[in-house]
Design an enzyme around this catalytic site. Structure first.
Site, PDB file in Angstrom:
ATOM      1  N   CYS A  68       0.778  -1.243   0.000  1.00 48.63           N
ATOM      2  CA  CYS A  68       0.000   0.000   0.000  1.00 48.63           C
ATOM      3  C   CYS A  68       0.809   1.293   0.000  1.00 48.63           C
ATOM      4  O   CYS A  68       0.728   2.085  -0.936  1.00 48.63           O
ATOM      5  CB  CYS A  68      -0.940   0.020   1.201  1.00 48.63           C
ATOM      6  N   HIS A 123      -2.634   6.461   4.410  1.00 45.55           N
ATOM      7  CA  HIS A 123      -1.552   5.478   4.561  1.00 45.55           C
ATOM      8  C   HIS A 123      -0.193   5.977   4.065  1.00 45.55           C
ATOM      9  O   HIS A 123       0.618   5.200   3.550  1.00 45.55           O
ATOM     10  CB  HIS A 123      -1.922   4.149   3.865  1.00 45.55           C
TER      11      HIS A 123
END
Length: 373
Positions: A68, A123
């Site tokens: 991610c 993130h």
């Protein structure tokens, strides 16, 4: 008469040069094979398939990184994440993130007069200096970590304040994004970062009804069918929400001059059918880094374009600069793919795209793949 004519010409020129709105729709752990347009028959994605066919869809598009944070850093900056010190998927409280000195897409567009907002998963660091509003976003609604434990009425952040979402998280993110689009007084850049079909495998029951998994991939002996059912149900929910965004653009007469980009951050989070690509999320092989990618702009990009030229998330930022008639001094690793939208017969067989993670590397061009072995 002549002064009136001149006024009309100038007005026409201003109208034609109206900057396009830009929407990024990023999904989390959605595989190349999790869409009807790429051959999946166990899933119904009519809005997403239509989005692909109404513009351009790519068959050799890469996230460069199979996890991610690293992938998202490349998306935001147009450079390989390792070059800017992001090598992994960040854990909460890790005190690292996207360096504020890096120029993001949001910062460039904001400097050009755009309203900017991010909704959903960030993130790229949860310390204050790494947060979205320190990277060019006027507004942020969502969460900063990678894994979120509950998708119903979750605790979220709204511009620095703790709040509670309403209902299923993907539906809530969509509603907030639509509200921003509706109320924007300027051209907008809207980053809609869904956290599905990432685990936990929570999805409204209505999407699980009558799910029947028929397609079997090369790792079917390792497949958790219940997890596959949930993942595909989550993608069908995404399809519904993307349809809502598109319908809203049409309702507010913004559709024709809005660039919509849809893609995933890395490969699938399970051993489900993925068009027989090798391995999955966390692998530098095809199944970990080859992802769906569509771009639509009704005003400028013709429909029905299929691009086979190898491309990656590194290319989005330089392409947007070219499409919006802007300029930048950034030393991108990516290349604009605008020319392939104009002529799909073009091929750059010298282009190489690298994937490096966890001490494993792969390299590919239009003809060959070099894997870790």
């Amino acid at each position: 008469f002549f002064s009136s004519l001149l006024g009309l010409i100038l007005l026409s020129s201003c109208i034609s040069e109206t900057p396009p709105n830009v929407i990024f729709i990023l999904t989390d752990d959605q595989g190349y094979g999790d869409l009807g347009i790429y051959g999946a028959s166990d899933i119904e994605t009519p809005y997403l398939d239509e989005l692909a066919l109404n513009g351009a869809y790519f068959t050799s598009y890469y996230s460069t990184q199979p996890v991610c944070s690293a992938s998202r850093a490349s998306i935001m900056t147009g450079v390989y994440s390792d070059r800017i010190g992001i090598h992994n998927a960040y854990s909460p409280g890790s005190k690292v993130g996207l360096n504020p000195d890096e120029t993001t897409i949001a910062e460039l567009l904001k400097a050009r007069g755009y309203a900017t907002a991010a909704f959903g998963k960030w993130h790229l660091g949860d310390a204050p200096k790494f947060l979205p509003r320190n990277h060019g976003f006027d507004e942020f609604y969502g969460f900063t970590s990678g894994h979120w434990g509950n998708y119903y009425d979750p605790v979220l952040e709204n511009n620095g304040e703790i709040t509670r979402g309403k209902g299923y998280i993907s539906d809530d993110i969509t509603n907030k994004a639509i509200s921003f689009i509706k109320n924007s007084k300027k051209p907008f850049f809207t980053y809609v970062s869904y956290n599905t079909p990432h685990s936990p495998m929570q999805v409204p029951d209505s999407y699980l009804k009558d799910k029947n998994i028929v397609l079997k991939g090369r790792y079917s002996d390792k497949e958790n069918v219940k997890k596959t059912e949930a993942a595909l149900a989550m993608v069908e929910n995404l399809d519904y929400n993307v349809g809502k965004v598109i319908d809203s653009l049409k309702k507010y007469e913004l559709y024709d001059n809005t660039i919509i980009i849809y893609f995933s951050d890395n490969g699938p989070n399970g051993n489900r059918w993925n068009n027989d690509l090798k391995e999955r999320k966390g692998s530098t092989n095809e199944g970990g880094v080859r992802v769906p990618f569509f771009i639509q702009w009704p005003k400028k990009i013709p429909s029905g374009i299929r691009v086979s030229q190898i491309s990656s998330v590194l290319d989005i930022f330089p392409t947007l600069i070219e499409l919006t008639n802007n300029s930048s001094e950034i030393d991108f690793d990516g290349l604009s793919f605008k020319k392939y939208l104009e002529d799909q017969k073009l091929q750059d067989n010298q282009r190489k795209i690298f994937s490096y993670w966890n001490n494993k590397i792969s390299v590919r061009n239009n003809r060959f793949i070099l894997d870790n072995k």
